[in-house]
Design a protein around this motif. Structure first.
Motif, mmCIF file in Angstrom:
data_model
loop_
_atom_site.group_PDB
_atom_site.id
_atom_site.type_symbol
_atom_site.label_atom_id
_atom_site.label_comp_id
_atom_site.label_asym_id
_atom_site.label_seq_id
_atom_site.Cartn_x
_atom_site.Cartn_y
_atom_site.Cartn_z
ATOM 1 N N GLN A 40 65.553 83.899 58.678
ATOM 2 C CA GLN A 40 65.653 82.447 58.712
ATOM 3 C C GLN A 40 64.642 81.799 57.760
ATOM 4 O O GLN A 40 64.964 80.817 57.087
ATOM 5 N N VAL A 41 63.437 82.342 57.695
ATOM 6 C CA VAL A 41 62.420 81.816 56.794
ATOM 7 C C VAL A 41 62.861 81.977 55.347
ATOM 8 O O VAL A 41 62.762 81.055 54.534
ATOM 9 N N ALA A 219 55.318 74.497 53.040
ATOM 10 C CA ALA A 219 55.175 75.632 53.956
ATOM 11 C C ALA A 219 56.395 75.721 54.860
ATOM 12 O O ALA A 219 56.671 74.799 55.632
ATOM 13 N N ILE A 220 57.113 76.851 54.764
ATOM 14 C CA ILE A 220 58.292 77.111 55.597
ATOM 15 C C ILE A 220 57.908 78.183 56.610
ATOM 16 O O ILE A 220 57.455 79.273 56.236
ATOM 17 N N VAL A 221 58.060 77.877 57.885
ATOM 18 C CA VAL A 221 57.504 78.714 58.948
ATOM 19 C C VAL A 221 58.586 79.084 59.960
ATOM 20 O O VAL A 221 59.454 78.266 60.283
ATOM 21 N N GLU A 222 58.514 80.303 60.461
ATOM 22 C CA GLU A 222 59.391 80.709 61.563
ATOM 23 C C GLU A 222 58.926 79.999 62.827
ATOM 24 O O GLU A 222 57.772 80.146 63.246
ATOM 25 N N PRO A 241 50.928 80.792 62.935
ATOM 26 C CA PRO A 241 52.097 81.575 62.523
ATOM 27 C C PRO A 241 51.773 82.592 61.435
ATOM 28 O O PRO A 241 50.975 82.326 60.540
ATOM 29 N N THR A 242 52.395 83.765 61.540
ATOM 30 C CA THR A 242 52.195 84.813 60.538
ATOM 31 C C THR A 242 53.463 85.075 59.727
ATOM 32 O O THR A 242 53.430 85.854 58.779
ATOM 33 N N ASN A 243 54.572 84.477 60.100
ATOM 34 C CA ASN A 243 55.820 84.663 59.371
ATOM 35 C C ASN A 243 56.154 83.350 58.655
ATOM 36 O O ASN A 243 56.609 82.397 59.272
ATOM 37 N N TYR A 244 55.928 83.305 57.342
ATOM 38 C CA TYR A 244 56.082 82.071 56.588
ATOM 39 C C TYR A 244 56.249 82.379 55.107
ATOM 40 O O TYR A 244 55.976 83.488 54.635
ATOM 41 N N LEU A 245 56.710 81.393 54.369
ATOM 42 C CA LEU A 245 56.715 81.418 52.911
ATOM 43 C C LEU A 245 56.251 80.051 52.424
ATOM 44 O O LEU A 245 56.369 79.046 53.133
ATOM 45 N N VAL A 246 55.740 80.004 51.212
ATOM 46 C CA VAL A 246 55.307 78.741 50.618
ATOM 47 C C VAL A 246 55.965 78.582 49.256
ATOM 48 O O VAL A 246 55.944 79.501 48.434
ATOM 49 N N GLY A 254 58.135 70.797 36.894
ATOM 50 C CA GLY A 254 59.107 70.669 37.970
ATOM 51 C C GLY A 254 59.650 71.985 38.467
ATOM 52 O O GLY A 254 60.499 72.014 39.356
ATOM 53 N N ARG A 255 59.160 73.077 37.917
ATOM 54 C CA ARG A 255 59.662 74.384 38.326
ATOM 55 C C ARG A 255 59.109 74.780 39.693
ATOM 56 O O ARG A 255 57.975 74.454 40.041
ATOM 57 N N THR A 256 59.927 75.517 40.426
ATOM 58 C CA THR A 256 59.560 75.932 41.785
ATOM 59 C C THR A 256 59.394 77.441 41.825
ATOM 60 O O THR A 256 60.215 78.179 41.274
ATOM 61 N N LYS A 257 58.337 77.896 42.493
ATOM 62 C CA LYS A 257 58.110 79.342 42.632
ATOM 63 C C LYS A 257 57.696 79.656 44.066
ATOM 64 O O LYS A 257 57.263 78.785 44.808
ATOM 65 N N TYR A 258 57.825 80.935 44.419
ATOM 66 C CA TYR A 258 57.415 81.410 45.738
ATOM 67 C C TYR A 258 55.962 81.853 45.713
ATOM 68 O O TYR A 258 55.480 82.420 44.733
ATOM 69 N N HIS A 259 55.266 81.614 46.815
ATOM 70 C CA HIS A 259 54.035 82.324 47.140
ATOM 71 C C HIS A 259 54.391 83.171 48.354
ATOM 72 O O HIS A 259 54.751 82.642 49.409
ATOM 73 N N GLN A 260 54.316 84.487 48.241
ATOM 74 C CA GLN A 260 54.703 85.374 49.323
ATOM 75 C C GLN A 260 53.543 86.275 49.727
ATOM 76 O O GLN A 260 52.677 86.599 48.911
ATOM 77 N N PRO A 261 53.528 86.708 51.000
ATOM 78 C CA PRO A 261 52.514 87.687 51.409
ATOM 79 C C PRO A 261 52.650 88.975 50.608
ATOM 80 O O PRO A 261 53.749 89.380 50.253
ATOM 81 N N LYS A 262 51.520 89.591 50.298
ATOM 82 C CA LYS A 262 51.536 90.840 49.520
ATOM 83 C C LYS A 262 51.032 91.994 50.367
ATOM 84 O O LYS A 262 50.261 91.820 51.262
#
Length: 262
Positions: A40-41, A219-222, A241-246, A254-262
Motif C-alpha cells: 500500500q505504501v 512522507a507516505i506512511v503505512e 512508523p517504520t514502514n514509509y517512503l518519502v 520539478g522532478r520527483t524522486k524517492y528516498h527509500q530505506p537502505k
C-alpha cells in the motif's frame, strides 16, 4: 548399522531439517511482512509520484500554472480524497490587491500573490487514496530531519501526528475561488491545498516569502484509521512508523524522486 540406529539417524536428520527451516522462516519473515504490508505504501507513493510528474508535464506543455490539489484536513474540502487523493487544476496568478490602511486611510497594495482556481484540467478525475497508507506530512527540504539517510526497519525520524485532525500540510499553497466538483457555483478559499508547477516546470514557493522556496518532501506512511486516530501497524518501541517512503520534489526542476530505506 542396525535398523534402530538407522531410524534414530533419520529422526536426527529430520529434526535438523526442521530446525533449519525454522531459522530460515525467522530470517525471511520480516522481509515477507514488508513485502505484504509495504504494497500500500509503494502503491500510494507511485500514484503520487505519477500525479506530480503529470502536473509538471502538463504545466510545461500547456504553458500554464498547474496545481496538484492534495485534499487534507486543513483544506477542509473533498474529504473522501484526504491524505492520498489528488487531481490537477488550472490556476492563475493574481499579483496584488489594493487595500486601505486603517490608520492613515491611504491606499496600500497587498503584494502577496494569490492563486485563483480556474477549473479542472480536462479529461481528469480524482485519483482515489489507497487504503492502508496515507500522505501524512509535507515538509520543506531544509527541515532538520532531512530524510537524506535511512536504515531499514528504523522509524521515520520526525513527529508524525497521531490524529487525522492534527495533520500539518502548511507548505501547500492556498487556492482562492476554489469550486469543489460537487458544487459548481459556491466558490471558497482553501488553505494548504496544492503544489503548483510553473510553465517552466519548477514548483512555486510560499507567496510573498522568498525564504520559503525549497524542495518539498512528502512522507507516505503505512497506517489505518480508527475514528480520528491513526494506527501504525509497523512501528518501533516509541510508536513511530517504520514502514514509509518519502518523495522529494525539486524546487527548480520539478522532478520527483524517492528516498527509500537502505
Amino acid at each position: 548399522m542396525n535398523k534402530r540406529t538407522k531410524r534414530n539417524f533419520t529422526l536426527i536428520e529430520l529434526l535438523v531439517v526442521m530446525l533449519l527451516m525454522g531459522v530460515l522462516m525467522t530470517l525471511m519473515l520480516p522481509a515477507f511482512k514488508r513485502m505484504i504490508t509495504g504494497d500500500q505504501v509503494q502503491q500510494l507513493s507511485s500514484n503520487l509520484k505519477l500525479g506530480l510528474e503529470q502536473a509538471q508535464s502538463h504545466a510545461i506543455t500547456s504553458r500554464r500554472y498547474v496545481a496538484l490539489i492534495l485534499p487534507n484536513p486543513q483544506m477542509g474540502k473533498n474529504k473522501d480524497q484526504w491524505l492520498g487523493g489528488y487531481r490537477m487544476a488550472y490556476v492563475d496568478r493574481k499579483r496584488s490587491d489594493m487595500k486601505t490602511d486603517e490608520t492613515t486611510g491611504k491606499p496600500i497594495f497587498d503584494r502577496t500573490p494569490k492563486w485563483i482556481f480556474k477549473g479542472w484540467v480536462p479529461d481528469t478525475t480524482w485519483k482515489a487514496p489507497v487504503a492502508g497508507a496515507k500522505l501524512l506530512l509535507i515538509v520543506k527540504g531544509d527541515d532538520p530531519s532531512a530524510y537524506d539517510q535511512f536504515k531499514e526497519g528504523e522509524s521515520l525520524d520526525i513527529t508524525i501526528p497521531a490524529k487525522i485532525s492534527a495533520i500539518e500540510m502548511s507548505p501547500l499553497l492556498k487556492i482562492n475561488d476554489y469550486i469543489p466538483e460537487a458544487d459548481s457555483t459556491n466558490k471558497s478559499d482553501v488553505d494548504h491545498a496544492a503544489i503548483i508547477f510553473s510553465p517552466y516546470g519548477g514548483i512555486i514557493g510560499a507567496p510573498g516569502q522568498s525564504d520559503d522556496y525549497h524542495n518539498l518532501r512528502l512522507a507516505i506512511v503505512e497506517c489505518l484509521e480508527n475514528g480520528d486516530n491513526l494506527i501504525f501497524p509497523s512501528r518501533d518501541t516509541q510508536g513511530k512508523p517504520t514502514n514509509y517512503l518519502v518523495l522529494e520534489v525539486n524546487r527548480f526542476t520539478g522532478r520527483t524522486k524517492y528516498h527509500q530505506p537502505k
